[in-house]
Design a protein around this motif. Structure first.
Motif, PDB file in Angstrom:
ATOM      1  N   SER A   1       0.828  -1.206   0.000  1.00 34.18           N
ATOM      2  CA  SER A   1       0.000   0.000   0.000  1.00 34.18           C
ATOM      3  C   SER A   1       0.859   1.252   0.000  1.00 34.18           C
ATOM      4  CB  SER A   1      -0.926  -0.010   1.225  1.00 34.18           C
ATOM      5  OG  SER A   1      -1.696   1.176   1.284  1.00 34.18           O
TER       6      SER A   1
ATOM      7  N   THR B   1       2.336   1.501  -3.677  1.00 36.75           N
ATOM      8  CA  THR B   1       1.426   1.691  -4.816  1.00 36.75           C
ATOM      9  C   THR B   1       0.346   2.735  -4.580  1.00 36.75           C
ATOM     10  OG1 THR B   1      -0.116  -0.023  -4.063  1.00 36.75           O
ATOM     11  CG2 THR B   1       1.766  -0.740  -5.415  1.00 36.75           C
TER      12      THR B   1
ATOM     13  N   GLU C   1      -2.465   1.987  -3.217  1.00 39.62           N
ATOM     14  CA  GLU C   1      -3.732   1.274  -3.172  1.00 39.62           C
ATOM     15  C   GLU C   1      -4.152   1.044  -1.721  1.00 39.62           C
ATOM     16  OE1 GLU C   1      -5.825  -2.656  -5.251  1.00 39.62           O
ATOM     17  OE2 GLU C   1      -3.673  -2.266  -5.485  1.00 39.62           O
TER      18      GLU C   1
ATOM     19  N   ASP D   1      -8.444  -3.065   0.306  1.00 37.40           N
ATOM     20  CA  ASP D   1      -8.580  -3.713  -0.999  1.00 37.40           C
ATOM     21  C   ASP D   1      -7.496  -4.764  -1.198  1.00 37.40           C
ATOM     22  OD1 ASP D   1     -10.759  -2.122  -1.576  1.00 37.40           O
ATOM     23  OD2 ASP D   1      -9.556  -0.592  -2.593  1.00 37.40           O
TER      24      ASP D   1
END
Length: 435
Positions: free
Chosen positions: A389, A392, A394, A398
């Motif tokens: 995380s 990236t 993201e 998720d």
């Protein structure tokens, strides 16, 4: 202390005229006791008290003392000479059996006592603002940071509550230091009472509601003054702790809170957009002085034999400056916190900016407690996804949802990423303070 960083009350208290009024209070109190003991004429004391009330020592008297001291090179001799000029023959019974430091040290204690009372009022005012703001932002979510990095959710009110609790300890230290300095020393040359009865000292202390210094040499032990400076310096660290936090929160990248910015105020001579945390930076600078004064105060403790005056020149600077710097900085910071501009929406945005990384510990515990995983295995799952995380951008939830080694369900993840779960015990902490 320069006028820019002094308060009116303390500036007046530490003026030359005020100092000489404190000296006279010591002299008259000692003379009163000596008159009671039959050592000096009661009429002389009565006459001097009336004269001092009718014609109190003022700046003109201070100027006259300075003129005389330029010749005598001795401040107490200049003082008693000026008293005789001003009040006449009765003043010849002043300073009977005393040595200079009896008067100077005891009078200085009077000034420190009054000063610490004023500083204490300022600390209480700052504490009250922290209490009010703690209650106001009791449930306002923000991100807690450790090492400057996002850690876990907390509330903005907890910051104020923590500061308030620290100020409570500062008040305790200031009270203890004030009690330590509320002593009378009237023991004569080298502290033997050879020329002044111990009863004089005891009677003055009783009249003031103070204590006597149980044993002295020719000066009051300077560990007492070091304790005062220590209490002020530690209070300074509280001021700086608060000031530095406000400065961090005002950074453009953070912008969760900021100092008030007045109408017509300018932040920069060259960049019109600037809003700089100048008030809290000013507080930070003044607290550095307080720590420096403490170092000098500690060095004043060991004096040669029964006394020298290596402490005297330093104390003329550090004692009035320390109380004035503490008072000024406290008032400045009180104004900042009272009028602090707070951005709760920005706090929530910052809290969520890392895609849920701040909820990682809750995920870890659910894997251990609800799914029975070994801590090392659970930690590996959470850290692997958390690092991804970070790299990236993201969201952690998720990533966990797609991880085949993660056994948590959607309902589990709902629980793990529940902000209010982290804040559920905030009220418990506030109740400890009656809030």
């Amino acid at each position: 202390m320069i006028d820019r960083y002094s308060t009116p009350e303390l500036r007046a208290l530490w003026s030359e005229a005020s100092k000489y009024r404190a000296w006279l209070k010591v002299e008259l109190s000692a003379m009163d006791a000596q008159a009671t003991l039959g050592e000096v004429p009661r009429e002389a004391h009565t006459e001097l008290v009336a004269a001092s009330e009718r014609d109190p020592l003022d700046e003109a008297f201070a100027a006259r003392v300075a003129e005389i001291e330029a010749v005598t090179r001795h401040d107490i001799v200049a003082f008693t000479t000026a008293l005789s000029e001003r009040y006449g023959d009765a003043a010849r019974f002043i300073h009977h059996g005393l040595t200079s430091t009896d008067v100077v040290d005891t009078a200085q204690n009077l000034l420190l006592d009054e000063s610490l009372a004023l500083v204490t009022e300022d600390v209480r005012a700052l504490r009250e603002v922290c209490r009010t703001q703690a209650a106001t932002y009791k449930h306002t979510p923000t991100v807690g940071r450790t090492h400057g990095i996002h850690a876990e959710p907390m509330t903005f009110g907890l910051k104020f509550l923590n500061w308030m609790s620290t100020l409570d300890r500062d008040l305790e230290r200031l009270h203890a230091a004030r009690e330590r300095i509320r002593v009378v020393m009237l023991s004569g040359s080298v502290g033997t009472y050879a020329h002044v009865s111990p009863q004089v000292e005891e009677m003055v202390a009783a009249a003031w509601g103070w204590r006597v210094a149980l044993v002295t040499n020719q000066t009051l032990a300077r560990d007492r003054h070091a304790e005062v400076l220590s209490a002020l310096a530690i209070f300074g660290t509280t001021l700086e702790k608060i000031a530095v936090e406000i400065r961090h929160l005002q950074r453009s990248e953070v912008r969760e809170a900021m100092e008030p910015f007045g109408a017509g105020q300018k932040g920069s001579s060259s960049m019109p957009h600037k809003k700089n945390p100048i008030l809290t930076e000013n507080v930070t600078g003044l607290t550095r002085l307080l720590r420096g004064y403490l170092v000098t105060g500690l060095e004043n403790v060991p004096l040669w034999h029964e006394r020298d005056i290596s402490h005297s020149s330093a104390e003329r600077v550090i004692l009035p400056d320390a109380v004035q710097a503490a008072s000024y900085a406290a008032r400045r910071l009180t104004g900042v916190l009272k009028n602090l501009v707070v951005f709760p929406e920005r706090m929530l945005k910052n809290l969520n900016d890392l895609g849920g990384l701040v909820f990682s510990q809750r995920v870890l515990h659910l894997l251990i407690d609800d799914r029975g995983m070994a801590r090392e295995a659970a930690y590996a799952i959470v850290q692997r996804n958390a690092l991804q995380s970070w790299e990236t951008g993201e969201g952690l939830r998720d990533l966990l949802k797609r991880d085949p080694e993660n056994p948590l369900t959607d309902d589990d993840l709902d629980r793990a990423f529940d902000l209010q779960w982290y804040l559920r015990e905030v009220d418990h902490t506030f109740r400890r303070f009656g809030l």
